[in-house]
Each structure stands twice: as structure tokens, then as C-alpha cells.
Design a protein around this motif. Sequence first.
Motif, mmCIF file in Angstrom:
data_model
loop_
_atom_site.group_PDB
_atom_site.id
_atom_site.type_symbol
_atom_site.label_atom_id
_atom_site.label_comp_id
_atom_site.label_asym_id
_atom_site.label_seq_id
_atom_site.Cartn_x
_atom_site.Cartn_y
_atom_site.Cartn_z
ATOM 1 N N TYR A 223 7.171 -54.373 27.954
ATOM 2 C CA TYR A 223 5.888 -54.382 27.245
ATOM 3 C C TYR A 223 5.474 -52.927 27.028
ATOM 4 O O TYR A 223 5.505 -52.120 27.962
ATOM 5 N N ILE A 224 5.088 -52.615 25.793
ATOM 6 C CA ILE A 224 4.665 -51.261 25.463
ATOM 7 C C ILE A 224 3.319 -51.299 24.753
ATOM 8 O O ILE A 224 3.145 -52.014 23.762
ATOM 9 N N LYS A 225 2.379 -50.538 25.251
ATOM 10 C CA LYS A 225 1.093 -50.328 24.590
ATOM 11 C C LYS A 225 1.139 -48.908 24.032
ATOM 12 O O LYS A 225 1.035 -47.932 24.778
ATOM 13 N N PRO A 226 1.307 -48.742 22.712
ATOM 14 C CA PRO A 226 1.425 -47.385 22.166
ATOM 15 C C PRO A 226 0.210 -46.516 22.453
ATOM 16 O O PRO A 226 0.352 -45.330 22.767
ATOM 17 N N VAL A 227 -0.970 -47.117 22.338
ATOM 18 C CA VAL A 227 -2.191 -46.351 22.561
ATOM 19 C C VAL A 227 -3.241 -47.251 23.193
ATOM 20 O O VAL A 227 -3.392 -48.407 22.790
ATOM 21 N N ALA A 228 -3.937 -46.716 24.188
ATOM 22 C CA ALA A 228 -5.011 -47.458 24.850
ATOM 23 C C ALA A 228 -6.230 -46.560 24.951
ATOM 24 O O ALA A 228 -6.156 -45.451 25.478
ATOM 25 N N THR A 229 -7.352 -47.035 24.436
ATOM 26 C CA THR A 229 -8.612 -46.325 24.615
ATOM 27 C C THR A 229 -9.448 -47.083 25.651
ATOM 28 O O THR A 229 -9.144 -48.221 25.990
ATOM 29 N N PHE B 196 -2.415 -54.961 33.545
ATOM 30 C CA PHE B 196 -2.742 -56.389 33.523
ATOM 31 C C PHE B 196 -1.516 -57.224 33.197
ATOM 32 O O PHE B 196 -1.210 -58.214 33.875
ATOM 33 N N VAL B 197 -0.784 -56.836 32.148
ATOM 34 C CA VAL B 197 0.397 -57.595 31.736
ATOM 35 C C VAL B 197 1.457 -57.569 32.836
ATOM 36 O O VAL B 197 2.080 -58.597 33.139
ATOM 37 N N ALA B 198 1.660 -56.399 33.448
ATOM 38 C CA ALA B 198 2.640 -56.302 34.534
ATOM 39 C C ALA B 198 2.309 -57.273 35.660
ATOM 40 O O ALA B 198 3.187 -58.004 36.148
ATOM 41 N N LYS B 199 1.045 -57.299 36.063
ATOM 42 C CA LYS B 199 0.629 -58.170 37.161
ATOM 43 C C LYS B 199 0.766 -59.648 36.794
ATOM 44 O O LYS B 199 1.297 -60.448 37.570
ATOM 45 N N GLN B 200 0.279 -60.011 35.601
ATOM 46 C CA GLN B 200 0.289 -61.415 35.196
ATOM 47 C C GLN B 200 1.694 -61.943 34.910
ATOM 48 O O GLN B 200 1.991 -63.111 35.172
ATOM 49 N N ALA B 201 2.547 -61.078 34.337
ATOM 50 C CA ALA B 201 3.875 -61.517 33.930
ATOM 51 C C ALA B 201 4.951 -61.238 34.963
ATOM 52 O O ALA B 201 6.096 -61.654 34.799
ATOM 53 N N GLY B 202 4.587 -60.516 36.042
ATOM 54 C CA GLY B 202 5.574 -60.191 37.061
ATOM 55 C C GLY B 202 6.550 -59.112 36.632
ATOM 56 O O GLY B 202 7.694 -59.075 37.098
ATOM 57 N N LEU B 203 6.109 -58.211 35.762
ATOM 58 C CA LEU B 203 6.942 -57.092 35.335
ATOM 59 C C LEU B 203 6.722 -55.905 36.266
ATOM 60 O O LEU B 203 5.667 -55.765 36.879
ATOM 61 N N THR B 204 7.703 -55.028 36.335
ATOM 62 C CA THR B 204 7.536 -53.800 37.103
ATOM 63 C C THR B 204 6.695 -52.821 36.294
ATOM 64 O O THR B 204 6.539 -52.972 35.076
ATOM 65 N N ALA B 205 6.199 -51.786 36.961
ATOM 66 C CA ALA B 205 5.425 -50.752 36.270
ATOM 67 C C ALA B 205 6.269 -50.064 35.204
ATOM 68 O O ALA B 205 5.754 -49.658 34.155
ATOM 69 N N ALA B 206 7.566 -49.955 35.418
ATOM 70 C CA ALA B 206 8.452 -49.323 34.436
ATOM 71 C C ALA B 206 8.655 -50.195 33.210
ATOM 72 O O ALA B 206 9.047 -49.700 32.146
ATOM 73 N N ASP B 207 8.379 -51.492 33.346
ATOM 74 C CA ASP B 207 8.569 -52.408 32.220
ATOM 75 C C ASP B 207 7.264 -52.815 31.551
ATOM 76 O O ASP B 207 7.249 -53.697 30.691
ATOM 77 N N ALA B 208 6.167 -52.182 31.917
ATOM 78 C CA ALA B 208 4.882 -52.393 31.243
ATOM 79 C C ALA B 208 4.202 -51.038 31.179
ATOM 80 O O ALA B 208 3.598 -50.588 32.154
ATOM 81 N N VAL B 209 4.329 -50.376 30.045
ATOM 82 C CA VAL B 209 3.919 -48.975 29.951
ATOM 83 C C VAL B 209 2.927 -48.733 28.815
ATOM 84 O O VAL B 209 2.929 -49.430 27.798
ATOM 85 N N THR B 210 2.084 -47.743 29.022
ATOM 86 C CA THR B 210 1.177 -47.249 27.998
ATOM 87 C C THR B 210 1.607 -45.824 27.656
ATOM 88 O O THR B 210 1.887 -45.031 28.551
ATOM 89 N N LEU B 211 1.652 -45.507 26.365
ATOM 90 C CA LEU B 211 2.184 -44.212 25.951
ATOM 91 C C LEU B 211 1.110 -43.137 25.780
ATOM 92 O O LEU B 211 1.291 -42.016 26.224
ATOM 93 N N TYR B 212 0.005 -43.469 25.123
ATOM 94 C CA TYR B 212 -1.056 -42.485 24.883
ATOM 95 C C TYR B 212 -2.390 -43.115 25.249
ATOM 96 O O TYR B 212 -2.650 -44.275 24.912
#
Length: 198
Positions: free
Chosen positions: A35-41, A51-67
Motif C-alpha cells: 500500500y502506498i500513499k503518495p502524499v498525506a496532509t 491505519f491500513v497496515a494495522k487493519q490489513a495486517g501489513l508490515t510497516a514496510a508494506d504500507a508507506v507514505t511518501l510525502y
Amino acid sequence: MTRYFITGTGTGIGKSYFSALFAQKLTAEGQTVRYIKPVATGFPEDDDAAFVAKQAGLTAADAVTLYTAAEPASPCFVFDPFPFAECVGRIEALSADRDAVLVESAGGLAVPLGQRRYNYHFALELGLEVILVVPNRLGCLSDAIVYGHFAKRHKLALSAIALNDHFAANAREADRNAAVIAEHYTSQTMYRFDAAFM
């Protein structure tokens, strides 16, 4: 590899919740997911990747925000300029080793990033399948139809509509809206979910 652009008709409508559910579905099918969030304000108070990592059981490396930016505002107001080409390159690099990649927009499909770039340009530049999240409420028929025309005009690959029943006044209204939207999107997959996320 399949790459999806999860966007919507606005903000606060359940895109991250749908992203988590969709990631769970793909993982259950045996796919590796990022999961990638290109930009988060509004960050870090509003941290969709966590949130997605916790709910979906992904690791922090597999649910990232870029900017990120602290101010909860359109990216065009907080980046000068927004590093679009660099962001696209980072998404490409993060996509290489996963079966499925979910890229979630900040806000709706046409939110401006700045310099004549909008959220939908991520889908165009990266060749992403678009999943449009629509809140099932009064007004959603117009929103779903107008956004569909917008997607077609800009040659976006709209593959699915995800209808969030959380907003429906009752089951009858939810089903009526879903039936009309399904009639307009006969070539797209229709997902329905109920996300209480406020």
C-alpha cells in the motif's frame, strides 16, 4: 503484477478503510501487497498508511507514505512545488517486488497537486486501474455518474466502484442507489462495504 489507484469522490469517505479491506482480500488470495500513499496532509494525526497496515495486517514496510505535510489541506497549498516526477519514480521502485500495489490518493480524484498536476495524473502516469470509492448517500448518484464521465474523458482505466454503505440512511435507500450505479457501470466490478471510520 496489478496496480490499483484507490481514489474517490471526496475526502473522509472511506478510501483507507476500503484499501485495508481490499488488501486483506488480495492477501487472502495469496498475493503479496504493498500500500502506498503518495502524499498525506494532516500528518501524523491522519496516518492512513499506519491505519491500513494495522487493519490489513501489513508490515510497516508494506504500507508507506511518501510525502507528508502537517497542515490538513490540498497538496497544492502545502508543497511548492509538489515533486510529482520523483514521487512517480518512488512508486515505481516500491512496486517492483509485489503482486499487487494499492496507491491511495489524498482526497478525491481531481484534487490539485500543483503545477497543472492532479491526483488522477498518478493513474495516468503509472497505468493504474482506478477504483472509485463513493459514499452511499443522497447525491451519490450524481457524484458517481459525473466522476465516471470525468474518468472516461481523461482515459482512466476505471475498473471498479466501491460503494460505502456506512453513509446510507437505510437499507432501502442503499440498495436503490447501488442498483442505479450498477446500471451505469456494467463493465466495472461493484464492491459494497460498510465502514464506520469517523
